[in-house]
Scaffold this active site. Structure first.
Site: not given
Ligand SMILES: [Zn+2]
Ligand SMILES: [Zn+2]
Ligand SMILES: [Zn+2]
Length: 325
Positions: A22, A42, A106, A153-154, A159, A161, A192, A232
């Site tokens: 696709k 908010c 928001h 995401a609710s 944001h 977590q 690396c 690294h």
């Molecule tokens: Zn908001």
């Molecule tokens: Zn590395």
């Protein structure tokens, strides 16, 4: 012809389905974000979240704000739960579960924020991880972002977590063990080597002096991207200012392109770094959630991806006003 590809690090296989191929454009979202009547994240609603833990301010107002998750998956509770035997194993769901509101605005996505602002979000990640891991019962602090409904995401307000767990998640431990094994054979870090290899491949998306972003060879998600510092290092606070800015800029470019080209699709991202006393090349994995896992994926762990990473990389590289190499 379709092919089976193995992940660089983990024993994880993907069917790159050339036959069902696709175009990324087939996944453009049609619906628009709806503005909720009231948002807990908010400004003005700070009293509706659990008591604030930390914030970063600019001109007297918060621009990044951290508070406990209202519905935590783990809590600081000293109760004992013991396994009855070797088969039915359990321990208390001890830990800390926090939310970081990335912006007071928001309607802004992470990719709309300035590079300097994104750097501050990373600094908040580091601050919270360092704080949470002081509790020795917490074995790993995992940082992840859910975006969009399909991304889990609710709350629409952008944001991240942070969850401190009493165990080290299997994927982190598997990456560490596999990288250790490679190192004992070759003397080199596999990440690396991966970034050197991918900087010359058609899966390369973006790179500057300090950071590289590419579509991984065995991408499990449509348009999956990994972002890695070239040097690294294990953790955010080992990065110089320039490295941090470059890392933030790469994330902004990739998420901006994903957002713009597919009309704000759902995605997850997560930071992979080692717990103390282990070595793992820091990286961020971005997993757009454009298709659903089904029987094969859940039952066998084998995943079908209908967008080859080479096509995904071209999609990110093309049609962009950003200065992609
Ligand atoms: Zn908001
Ligand atoms: Zn590395
Ligand atoms: Zn990883």
């Amino acid at each position: 012809m379709n092919e089976l590809r193995r992940d660089y690090i983990l024993d994880r296989w993907v069917i790159i389905a050339e036959e069902r191929k696709k175009r990324p454009q087939d996944f453009i979202r049609v619906s628009k974000k709806e503005k909720p009547k009231m948002c807990y994240f908010c400004p003005g609603n700070e009293h509706l979240t659990p008591p604030e833990i930390d914030r970063i301010e600019e001109n007297g107002r918060w621009i990044v704000r951290c508070f406990p998750n209202k519905f935590p998956a783990v809590i600081l509770d000293g109760s004992e739960i013991k396994s009855e035997n070797e088969i039915l194993r359990r321990i208390p769901a001890y830990g800390k579960h926090e939310v970081i509101a990335e912006t007071p605005e928001h309607n802004k996505n992470l990719s709309d924020l300035s590079v300097e602002h994104i750097v501050k979000i990373f600094l908040m990640y580091a601050r919270r991880i360092n704080e949470i891991k002081k509790d020795k019962k917490i074995k790993y602090v995992f940082v992840f972002k859910n975006h969009g409904e399909m991304g889990g995401a609710s709350i629409a307000h952008s944001h991240t977590q942070i969850i401190g767990l009493p165990i080290i998640p299997k994927i982190i431990m598997d990456e560490i063990n596999s990288a250790d094994e490679y190192k004992s054979k070759t003397g080199r870090c596999i990440f690396c080597d991966v970034l050197n290899l991918e900087s010359k491949s058609e899966r390369r998306i973006y790179e500057d002096k300090y950071t590289i972003a590419f579509a991984p060879f065995a991408s499990r998600f449509n348009l999956e991207v990994w972002i890695m510092p070239k040097r690294h290092l294990n953790f955010i606070d080992e990065m110089t200012n320039r490295e941090l800015k470059s890392f933030a800029n790469s994330l902004k470019i990739i998420l901006g392109r994903l957002n713009k080209s597919l009309n704000d699709p759902p995605f997850n991202f997560y930071l992979h770094y080692p717990p103390d006393d282990y070595d793992l090349h820091l990286h961020l994995e971005i997993a757009p959630r454009l298709s659903r896992f089904a029987g094969l994926e859940f039952g066998s762990g084998v995943v079908i991806n209908v967008i080859p990473p080479e096509v995904a990389a071209a999609h990110y590289r093309n049609e962009t006003e950003c200065n992609l190499i």
